[in-house]
Scaffold this motif. Sequence first.
Motif, PDB file in Angstrom:
ATOM      1  N   GLU A   1      39.152  48.304  36.370  1.00  0.00           N
ATOM      2  CA  GLU A   1      39.625  49.423  35.559  1.00  0.00           C
ATOM      3  C   GLU A   1      40.525  48.873  34.461  1.00  0.00           C
ATOM      4  OE1 GLU A   1      42.422  53.401  36.124  1.00  0.00           O
ATOM      5  OE2 GLU A   1      41.199  52.669  37.789  1.00  0.00           O
ATOM      6  N   ALA A   2      40.322  49.343  33.244  1.00  0.00           N
ATOM      7  CA  ALA A   2      41.133  48.892  32.117  1.00  0.00           C
ATOM      8  C   ALA A   2      42.508  49.548  32.144  1.00  0.00           C
ATOM      9  CB  ALA A   2      40.429  49.211  30.801  1.00  0.00           C
ATOM     10  N   ALA A   3      43.508  48.782  31.761  1.00  0.00           N
ATOM     11  CA  ALA A   3      44.861  49.288  31.542  1.00  0.00           C
ATOM     12  C   ALA A   3      45.258  48.918  30.126  1.00  0.00           C
ATOM     13  CB  ALA A   3      45.837  48.685  32.548  1.00  0.00           C
ATOM     14  N   SER A   4      46.292  49.550  29.615  1.00  0.00           N
ATOM     15  CA  SER A   4      46.653  49.295  28.218  1.00  0.00           C
ATOM     16  C   SER A   4      47.175  47.884  28.003  1.00  0.00           C
ATOM     17  CB  SER A   4      47.695  50.320  27.760  1.00  0.00           C
ATOM     18  OG  SER A   4      48.820  50.299  28.621  1.00  0.00           O
ATOM     19  N   ASP A   5      47.636  47.229  29.052  1.00  0.00           N
ATOM     20  CA  ASP A   5      48.140  45.862  28.900  1.00  0.00           C
ATOM     21  C   ASP A   5      47.271  44.831  29.596  1.00  0.00           C
ATOM     22  OD1 ASP A   5      48.780  46.536  31.551  1.00  0.00           O
ATOM     23  OD2 ASP A   5      50.442  45.110  31.561  1.00  0.00           O
ATOM     24  N   GLY A   6      46.125  45.225  30.102  1.00  0.00           N
ATOM     25  CA  GLY A   6      45.253  44.288  30.795  1.00  0.00           C
ATOM     26  C   GLY A   6      44.243  45.023  31.645  1.00  0.00           C
ATOM     27  N   LYS A   7      43.995  44.525  32.830  1.00  0.00           N
ATOM     28  CA  LYS A   7      43.014  45.141  33.714  1.00  0.00           C
ATOM     29  C   LYS A   7      43.483  45.056  35.159  1.00  0.00           C
ATOM     30  CE  LYS A   7      39.085  44.076  30.723  1.00  0.00           C
ATOM     31  NZ  LYS A   7      37.843  43.267  30.550  1.00  0.00           N
ATOM     32  N   VAL A   8      42.895  45.932  35.994  1.00  0.00           N
ATOM     33  CA  VAL A   8      43.123  45.912  37.431  1.00  0.00           C
ATOM     34  C   VAL A   8      41.762  45.888  38.108  1.00  0.00           C
ATOM     35  CG1 VAL A   8      44.143  47.102  39.403  1.00  0.00           C
ATOM     36  CG2 VAL A   8      45.247  47.253  37.164  1.00  0.00           C
ATOM     37  N   GLY A   9      41.589  44.974  39.057  1.00  0.00           N
ATOM     38  CA  GLY A   9      40.330  44.880  39.784  1.00  0.00           C
ATOM     39  C   GLY A   9      40.556  45.029  41.275  1.00  0.00           C
ATOM     40  N   ARG A  10      39.552  45.547  41.965  1.00  0.00           N
ATOM     41  CA  ARG A  10      39.643  45.707  43.419  1.00  0.00           C
ATOM     42  C   ARG A  10      38.470  45.040  44.103  1.00  0.00           C
ATOM     43  NH1 ARG A  10      40.337  51.083  47.273  1.00  0.00           N
ATOM     44  NH2 ARG A  10      39.972  49.979  49.211  1.00  0.00           N
ATOM     45  N   PHE A  11      38.789  44.350  45.199  1.00  0.00           N
ATOM     46  CA  PHE A  11      37.747  43.847  46.085  1.00  0.00           C
ATOM     47  C   PHE A  11      38.298  43.814  47.493  1.00  0.00           C
ATOM     48  CE2 PHE A  11      34.786  41.159  48.236  1.00  0.00           C
ATOM     49  CZ  PHE A  11      33.579  41.420  47.608  1.00  0.00           C
ATOM     50  N   ASP A  12      37.540  44.390  48.448  1.00  0.00           N
ATOM     51  CA  ASP A  12      37.921  44.435  49.844  1.00  0.00           C
ATOM     52  C   ASP A  12      37.114  43.386  50.607  1.00  0.00           C
ATOM     53  OD1 ASP A  12      37.864  48.008  49.622  1.00  0.00           O
ATOM     54  OD2 ASP A  12      39.551  46.670  49.288  1.00  0.00           O
ATOM     55  N   PHE A  13      37.814  42.502  51.275  1.00  0.00           N
ATOM     56  CA  PHE A  13      37.146  41.447  52.048  1.00  0.00           C
ATOM     57  C   PHE A  13      36.864  41.943  53.459  1.00  0.00           C
ATOM     58  CE2 PHE A  13      39.543  39.217  48.791  1.00  0.00           C
ATOM     59  CZ  PHE A  13      38.529  38.454  48.218  1.00  0.00           C
ATOM     60  N   VAL A  14      35.608  41.894  53.850  1.00  0.00           N
ATOM     61  CA  VAL A  14      35.181  42.304  55.185  1.00  0.00           C
ATOM     62  C   VAL A  14      34.889  41.035  55.987  1.00  0.00           C
ATOM     63  CG1 VAL A  14      33.512  43.628  56.534  1.00  0.00           C
ATOM     64  CG2 VAL A  14      34.194  44.431  54.248  1.00  0.00           C
ATOM     65  N   LEU A  15      35.695  40.779  57.018  1.00  0.00           N
ATOM     66  CA  LEU A  15      35.576  39.556  57.790  1.00  0.00           C
ATOM     67  C   LEU A  15      34.869  39.818  59.110  1.00  0.00           C
ATOM     68  CD1 LEU A  15      39.116  37.968  57.269  1.00  0.00           C
ATOM     69  CD2 LEU A  15      37.074  37.816  55.818  1.00  0.00           C
ATOM     70  N   ASN A  16      34.059  38.863  59.513  1.00  0.00           N
ATOM     71  CA  ASN A  16      33.378  38.929  60.801  1.00  0.00           C
ATOM     72  C   ASN A  16      34.260  38.234  61.830  1.00  0.00           C
ATOM     73  OD1 ASN A  16      31.643  39.038  62.932  1.00  0.00           O
ATOM     74  ND2 ASN A  16      29.957  37.923  61.933  1.00  0.00           N
ATOM     75  N   LEU A  17      34.823  38.989  62.766  1.00  0.00           N
ATOM     76  CA  LEU A  17      35.729  38.430  63.757  1.00  0.00           C
ATOM     77  C   LEU A  17      35.024  38.005  65.035  1.00  0.00           C
ATOM     78  CD1 LEU A  17      38.752  40.894  63.423  1.00  0.00           C
ATOM     79  CD2 LEU A  17      38.247  38.816  62.115  1.00  0.00           C
ATOM     80  N   ALA A  18      33.739  38.278  65.133  1.00  0.00           N
ATOM     81  CA  ALA A  18      32.994  37.940  66.364  1.00  0.00           C
ATOM     82  C   ALA A  18      32.796  36.441  66.479  1.00  0.00           C
ATOM     83  CB  ALA A  18      31.646  38.647  66.343  1.00  0.00           C
TER      84      ALA A  18
END
Length: 202
Positions: A185-202
Amino acid sequence: MTQDLASRRTIVGRWIAATSVGANILLCSASDDAMAQALPATPSCGPDDAPTLAQTEGPYFKPATPEKRDFRGDAQGEPFSLVGFVVDRRCRPIPRALVELWHADAQGAYDNQGYRLRGHQFSDARGRYVFDTITPGVYPGRTRHYHVKAQAPGGRVLTTQLYFPDESANRRDGIFDRRLLMRVEAASDGKVGRFDFVLNLA
């Protein structure tokens, strides 16, 4: 505090505030009202979903990085805040997960002598992490990307890379995988990004 910085902080703050209703709801229900006001989740998690895709760490990894979340003093460039959760395949947040980030500067060069644009942190009690950094530059043969390692306490290390949407070089990069695209997502002074890490605990 400048107006531009407040604008970027508002985006990150909106995402953090939305998590108060519960990480499981936010990650697994795209129709949630709070989620609609925050950055979209990526990727989904659940028993039928695969864990986050692993990719090569590349030639520029350095061990023993400092614990830090703010890289902005390391190099000049477009400000970028990277946020997300670390969760298991049942959408449960993983507290104290190690999240390590390293990437090129705005000219596409890595610091191989020191630890500029390199560092790690641990997810909070809700599995959240936040890095304040810059947008990396490109270099021959690669598209724009971040390198990340994520690890649950005592678990296996996930090594992967994150990509930017709408980059023309994505089509020419042999490593690029759209499953590793951030939501940006754009912001007036830069950007913000999202990523969710899904880990396999098995």
